[in-house]
Design a protein around this motif. Structure first.
Motif, PDB file in Angstrom:
ATOM      1  N   ASP A 142      -4.674   4.619   0.251  1.00 42.23           N
ATOM      2  CA  ASP A 142      -5.407   4.299  -0.978  1.00 42.23           C
ATOM      3  C   ASP A 142      -5.558   2.785  -1.027  1.00 42.23           C
ATOM      4  O   ASP A 142      -4.612   2.067  -1.360  1.00 42.23           O
ATOM      5  N   LEU A 143      -6.753   2.286  -0.680  1.00 44.26           N
ATOM      6  CA  LEU A 143      -6.970   0.849  -0.539  1.00 44.26           C
ATOM      7  C   LEU A 143      -8.168   0.391  -1.359  1.00 44.26           C
ATOM      8  O   LEU A 143      -9.184   1.082  -1.420  1.00 44.26           O
ATOM      9  N   THR A 144      -8.058  -0.796  -1.944  1.00 46.89           N
ATOM     10  CA  THR A 144      -9.235  -1.431  -2.536  1.00 46.89           C
ATOM     11  C   THR A 144     -10.062  -2.010  -1.389  1.00 46.89           C
ATOM     12  O   THR A 144      -9.587  -2.116  -0.249  1.00 46.89           O
ATOM     13  N   ASP A 145     -11.297  -2.415  -1.684  1.00 45.91           N
ATOM     14  CA  ASP A 145     -12.133  -3.011  -0.643  1.00 45.91           C
ATOM     15  C   ASP A 145     -11.500  -4.287  -0.075  1.00 45.91           C
ATOM     16  O   ASP A 145     -11.537  -4.519   1.140  1.00 45.91           O
ATOM     17  N   GLU A 146     -10.917  -5.114  -0.948  1.00 43.77           N
ATOM     18  CA  GLU A 146     -10.323  -6.359  -0.483  1.00 43.77           C
ATOM     19  C   GLU A 146      -9.101  -6.078   0.383  1.00 43.77           C
ATOM     20  O   GLU A 146      -8.887  -6.736   1.414  1.00 43.77           O
ATOM     21  N   GLU A 147      -8.304  -5.103   0.007  1.00 41.00           N
ATOM     22  CA  GLU A 147      -7.151  -4.722   0.822  1.00 41.00           C
ATOM     23  C   GLU A 147      -7.607  -4.165   2.163  1.00 41.00           C
ATOM     24  O   GLU A 147      -7.016  -4.463   3.210  1.00 41.00           O
ATOM     25  N   ARG A 155      -9.624   5.931   4.387  1.00 41.66           N
ATOM     26  CA  ARG A 155      -9.416   6.283   2.987  1.00 41.66           C
ATOM     27  C   ARG A 155     -10.362   7.413   2.649  1.00 41.66           C
ATOM     28  O   ARG A 155     -11.402   7.601   3.279  1.00 41.66           O
ATOM     29  N   TYR A 205     -15.505 -10.476  -2.127  1.00 42.79           N
ATOM     30  CA  TYR A 205     -14.142 -10.349  -2.634  1.00 42.79           C
ATOM     31  C   TYR A 205     -13.551 -11.639  -3.185  1.00 42.79           C
ATOM     32  O   TYR A 205     -12.566 -11.594  -3.926  1.00 42.79           O
ATOM     33  N   PHE A 228       0.838  -1.189   0.000  1.00 42.96           N
ATOM     34  CA  PHE A 228       0.000   0.000   0.000  1.00 42.96           C
ATOM     35  C   PHE A 228       0.879   1.247   0.000  1.00 42.96           C
ATOM     36  O   PHE A 228       1.671   1.460   0.898  1.00 42.96           O
ATOM     37  N   TRP A 230     -16.588   2.644   7.426  1.00 41.95           N
ATOM     38  CA  TRP A 230     -16.668   1.894   6.170  1.00 41.95           C
ATOM     39  C   TRP A 230     -17.761   0.844   6.305  1.00 41.95           C
ATOM     40  O   TRP A 230     -17.923   0.211   7.347  1.00 41.95           O
TER      41      TRP A 230
END
Length: 333
Positions: free
Chosen positions: A139-144, A95, A175, A16, A60
């Motif tokens: 800056d993260l994806t949902d899975e991350e 995020r 995911y 990340f 979230w």
């Protein structure tokens, strides 16, 4: 945290990249900076920590903690610690919200740090307006985001088994396309371990409602009840008992009596599913005629018990006891 936990946490974080503050943030926000040396190049990476009003942050949707169950009582240790330190020591990971996600003054969504958010919000609302919420924007994806939150909270006792199980069940479909093996590999846990939590998340709603609080439902409870849920008759008995318990829990929440504790809930559900215990048949029955109930003999651990109805007549008892004594003498020869 365990060493293995720390290693997993660092493994997730290494991919990340830190998010630089937007130009418009540089003038009005107060920043704290920490530097970390990258092992492979020796270069330094600046990570920006920001103090913000907690009202600018929302949870979230995939957060694994039930925020509405947080109270000043169950967050009391954290509130006291922040007051003693004079500030929040460890940043929450958030995020930035974008486009249609923003609203009502919210700029960030919290990935890790719900209790810290509650504690700071409570302090600001209770005579400590100087406290602000310390965040690190990533800056993260949902899975991350899911994996990062799971790693941070996996060893924490204040996250209940059921909250964690519900989070895993949602992540499995969201995911990993329902592929349990793929999810276990990404989380670096065994399939068996993950399966037990998924079974907990799949408990029928009637059983969940039977407990005084979802945080008291344990993985062991689902494992205990699972065999009964597979049998149609036992499942029906289980659901019926759960409905009765749920009514008692609702009454307790309305001030009518005390709630049924989790341990007793599990015991009552098990007893209902198993059905009434069948009496062990007597070893021998002594009586004058077949129409009489007579005297039943049971033997256990070297002791003999004689049972008979209190309505049995003296004459019938005399004959039954005589027959018992004759049997006893014959057995000793």
């Amino acid at each position: 945290m365990s060493k293995r936990h720390d290693a997993l946490f660092e493994d997730v974080l290494k991919d990340f990249s830190a998010t630089e503050p937007a130009p418009e943030d540089r003038g009005g926000a107060r920043f704290l900076k920490r530097s970390s040396t990258l092992a492979d190049t020796g270069e330094r990476e600046e990570k920006v920590l920001r103090w913000v009003d907690p009202a600018h942050c929302v949870m979230w949707a995939g957060h694994n903690r039930a925020y509405d169950l947080l109270t000043a009582e169950n967050c009391g240790d954290l509130i006291a610690s922040i007051k003693a330190q004079g500030q929040q020591e460890f940043p929450a990971i958030v995020r930035r919200l974008t486009g249609s996600q923003t609203g009502a003054g919210a700029e960030y969504e919290v990935i890790c740090g719900a209790r810290r958010h509650f504690a700071i919000s409570w302090l600001r609302a209770n005579n400590y307006p100087q406290f602000r919420y310390l965040i690190e924007v990533r800056d993260l994806t949902d899975e991350e985001a899911f994996r990062l939150a799971d790693l941070e909270n996996r060893d924490r006792e204040d996250i209940s088994d059921f909250e964690r199980a519900r989070d895993y069940a949602l992540a499995l479909e969201s995911y990993y396309g329902g592929r349990q093996k793929a999810m276990a590999e990404r989380l670096e846990v065994s399939e068996g371990w993950l399966s037990r939590y998924l079974q907990l998340a799949r408990l029928p709603e009637e059983i969940i409602a039977a407990y005084p609080d979802i945080r008291e439902i344990r993985e062991l409870h689902a494992r205990t009840l699972r065999p009964y849920l597979g049998d149609p008759q036992q499942r029906a008995q289980l659901i019926e008992a759960a409905g009765e318990l749920a009514a008692e829990q609702r009454a307790a929440r309305e001030g009518q009596g005390a709630p049924v504790p989790a341990a007793k809930v599990l015991a009552r559900l098990k007893a209902a599913a198993a059905g009434p215990r069948k009496a062990r048949p007597p070893e021998r029955l002594f009586r004058r005629v077949p129409e009489e109930s007579g005297v039943a003999m049971r033997r256990k651990n070297g002791r003999v018990t004689l049972e008979f109805s209190e309505n049995l007549s003296d004459a019938a008892l005399e004959v039954a006891f005589r027959l018992f004594l004759e049997h006893r003498r014959e057995a000793r020869k």
